[in-house]
Design an enzyme around this catalytic site. Structure first.
Site, PDB file in Angstrom:
ATOM      1  N   GLU A 156      -5.735  -5.163  10.308  1.00  0.00           N
ATOM      2  CA  GLU A 156      -4.734  -4.145  10.596  1.00  0.00           C
ATOM      3  C   GLU A 156      -5.062  -3.461  11.924  1.00  0.00           C
ATOM      4  O   GLU A 156      -5.918  -2.573  11.965  1.00  0.00           O
ATOM      5  CB  GLU A 156      -4.704  -3.104   9.481  1.00  0.00           C
ATOM      6  CG  GLU A 156      -4.335  -3.671   8.133  1.00  0.00           C
ATOM      7  CD  GLU A 156      -3.673  -2.635   7.241  1.00  0.00           C
ATOM      8  OE1 GLU A 156      -2.563  -2.897   6.778  1.00  0.00           O
ATOM      9  OE2 GLU A 156      -4.256  -1.559   7.040  1.00  0.00           O
ATOM     10  N   HIS A 190      -9.595   1.107   4.464  1.00  0.00           N
ATOM     11  CA  HIS A 190      -8.366   1.255   5.261  1.00  0.00           C
ATOM     12  C   HIS A 190      -8.643   2.166   6.465  1.00  0.00           C
ATOM     13  O   HIS A 190      -9.428   3.109   6.353  1.00  0.00           O
ATOM     14  CB  HIS A 190      -7.259   1.835   4.379  1.00  0.00           C
ATOM     15  CG  HIS A 190      -5.924   1.794   5.046  1.00  0.00           C
ATOM     16  ND1 HIS A 190      -5.533   2.738   5.959  1.00  0.00           N
ATOM     17  CD2 HIS A 190      -4.918   0.892   4.967  1.00  0.00           C
ATOM     18  CE1 HIS A 190      -4.326   2.425   6.405  1.00  0.00           C
ATOM     19  NE2 HIS A 190      -3.928   1.313   5.822  1.00  0.00           N
ATOM     20  N   GLU A 192      -7.071   4.521   7.701  1.00  0.00           N
ATOM     21  CA  GLU A 192      -6.844   5.961   7.457  1.00  0.00           C
ATOM     22  C   GLU A 192      -8.063   6.584   6.778  1.00  0.00           C
ATOM     23  O   GLU A 192      -8.359   7.758   6.981  1.00  0.00           O
ATOM     24  CB  GLU A 192      -5.563   6.146   6.628  1.00  0.00           C
ATOM     25  CG  GLU A 192      -4.326   5.922   7.493  1.00  0.00           C
ATOM     26  CD  GLU A 192      -3.122   5.363   6.766  1.00  0.00           C
ATOM     27  OE1 GLU A 192      -3.065   5.415   5.527  1.00  0.00           O
ATOM     28  OE2 GLU A 192      -2.225   4.854   7.469  1.00  0.00           O
ATOM     29  N   ASN A 228       0.869  -1.176   0.000  1.00  0.00           N
ATOM     30  CA  ASN A 228       0.000   0.000   0.000  1.00  0.00           C
ATOM     31  C   ASN A 228       0.909   1.230   0.000  1.00  0.00           C
ATOM     32  O   ASN A 228       1.501   1.565   1.016  1.00  0.00           O
ATOM     33  CB  ASN A 228      -0.887  -0.045   1.254  1.00  0.00           C
ATOM     34  CG  ASN A 228      -1.718   1.212   1.436  1.00  0.00           C
ATOM     35  OD1 ASN A 228      -1.779   2.057   0.545  1.00  0.00           O
ATOM     36  ND2 ASN A 228      -2.360   1.331   2.590  1.00  0.00           N
ATOM     37  N   LYS A 270       0.135   4.264  -0.240  1.00  0.00           N
ATOM     38  CA  LYS A 270      -0.502   5.442   0.369  1.00  0.00           C
ATOM     39  C   LYS A 270      -0.264   6.685  -0.491  1.00  0.00           C
ATOM     40  O   LYS A 270      -0.222   6.576  -1.705  1.00  0.00           O
ATOM     41  CB  LYS A 270       0.001   5.607   1.810  1.00  0.00           C
ATOM     42  CG  LYS A 270      -0.193   4.319   2.619  1.00  0.00           C
ATOM     43  CD  LYS A 270      -0.053   4.511   4.095  1.00  0.00           C
ATOM     44  CE  LYS A 270      -0.297   3.181   4.811  1.00  0.00           C
ATOM     45  NZ  LYS A 270      -0.242   3.271   6.246  1.00  0.00           N
ATOM     46  N   SER A 287       3.148  -2.332  10.405  1.00  0.00           N
ATOM     47  CA  SER A 287       4.599  -2.406  10.643  1.00  0.00           C
ATOM     48  C   SER A 287       5.210  -3.757  10.273  1.00  0.00           C
ATOM     49  O   SER A 287       6.095  -4.256  10.971  1.00  0.00           O
ATOM     50  CB  SER A 287       4.925  -2.041  12.098  1.00  0.00           C
ATOM     51  OG  SER A 287       4.530  -0.702  12.368  1.00  0.00           O
ATOM     52  N   GLY A 300       2.212   2.110  10.912  1.00  0.00           N
ATOM     53  CA  GLY A 300       3.164   3.219  10.800  1.00  0.00           C
ATOM     54  C   GLY A 300       3.806   3.607  12.117  1.00  0.00           C
ATOM     55  O   GLY A 300       4.458   4.649  12.222  1.00  0.00           O
TER      56      GLY A 300
HETATM   57  P1  PGA Z   1       2.649   0.149   7.744  1.00  0.00           P
HETATM   58  O1  PGA Z   1       1.206   0.346   7.081  1.00  0.00           O
HETATM   59  O2  PGA Z   1       3.212  -1.114   7.153  1.00  0.00           O
HETATM   60  O3  PGA Z   1       3.428   1.372   7.350  1.00  0.00           O
HETATM   61  O4  PGA Z   1       2.454   0.035   9.216  1.00  0.00           O
HETATM   62  C1  PGA Z   1       0.326  -0.715   6.840  1.00  0.00           C
HETATM   63  C2  PGA Z   1      -0.946  -0.216   6.210  1.00  0.00           C
HETATM   64  O5  PGA Z   1      -1.428   0.841   6.628  1.00  0.00           O
HETATM   65  O6  PGA Z   1      -1.495  -0.841   5.285  1.00  0.00           O
END
Ligand code: PGA
Length: 252
Positions: free
Chosen positions: A167, A95, A97, A9, A11, A213, A173
């Site tokens: 997730e 997601h 976010e 992803n 982003k 992560s 993140g």
């Molecule tokens: P990350 O993000 O690997 O940077 O923690 C995962 C995601 O949001 O899909």
């Protein structure tokens, strides 16, 4: 045996030129990689160019969202058919976010899933609790709510096309990964909920990715858990070296 699926992803990172360069680097390393499914999800504006870059390789393309209407006066939105026309085959939906910053709810996730399926896009549907919810013991309730709301009204046949991504928001993140056993516990629970909503067979077939992560160092242990069938990778998908290492470690 469920085939593993590792998705990157990207982003809101990478200009068109940067996206082409990253896709090209991945293509060189994973051109005919066949041990699991590999998907990369750049921003909408990069889909067409990344698709051209990936041509003939085994890496698949996905988008990060879609709008549910087919077309119309919806300034700034992108439809499923538009995404499909770029060559993308997957789409991330719901997601955290998007839930957090763009008012995404289970109901809108559900509409987006239906629009994706109508346009032959394979949804990667995200579920997961935030830190306050985990600390107050609500993880299972939140995950169940996300699953029942998001997957409402889908047929068994439709569910077979869907990938779930668990997730935990507190691990996204932040560098804080769920331990392999924390993740496995929730993945097993997700499978149980899927068997209640659909049936055992669907629950056993559904691929459930872990996200939050994921790094080259923890990929093998996470992917070694019985109910973890892949990863949705954010930060570590933005560099050829780390994403390729995750893909290779996932199938070791
Ligand atoms: P990350 O993000 O690997 O940077 O923690 C995962 C995601 O949001 O899909």
């Amino acid at each position: 045996m469920r085939r593993k699926i590792i998705a990157g992803n990207w982003k809101m990172y990478k200009t068109v030129a940067e996206a082409i360069s990253l896709a090209d680097g991945l293509k060189k390393e994973l051109f005919d990689f066949s041990l699991c499914d590999v998907v990369i999800c750049p921003t909408f504006v990069c889909l067409t160019e990344v698709y051209k870059t990936l041509q003939a390789s085994s890496i698949k393309l996905g988008a990060q969202n879609l709008f549910w209407e087919a077309e119309g006066a919806f300034t700034g939105e992108i439809s499923g058919s538009m995404i499909r026309s770029t060559g993308a085959e997957y789409v991330i939906i719901g997601h955290s976010e998007r839930r957090q910053y763009f008012a995404e709810t289970n109901a809108t996730v559900n509409q987006r899933i239906k629009a994706a399926l109508k346009n032959q896009l394979l949804p990667i549907v995200c579920v997961g609790e935030n830190l306050a919810e985990r600390e107050s013991g609500k993880t299972f309730d939140v995950v169940k709510d996300h699953l029942t709301g998001s997957l409402a009204g889908l047929t068994h046949e439709e569910m077979e096309k869907i990938v779930i991504a668990y997730e935990p928001v507190w691990a996204i993140g932040t560098g804080k990964t769920a331990t392999a056993s924390q993740a496995q516990e929730v993945h097993a629970y997700i499978r149980k909920v899927l068997s209640e909503i659909f049936n055992n067979e669907i629950a056993e077939k559904t691929r459930i990715q872990y996200g939050g992560s994921v790094k080259p160092e923890n990929a093998a242990e996470l992917m070694g858990q019985a109910d973890i069938d892949g990863a949705l990778v954010g930060g570590a998908s933005l560099k050829v070296e780390s994403f390729v290492a995750i893909v290779r470690n996932a199938v070791k």
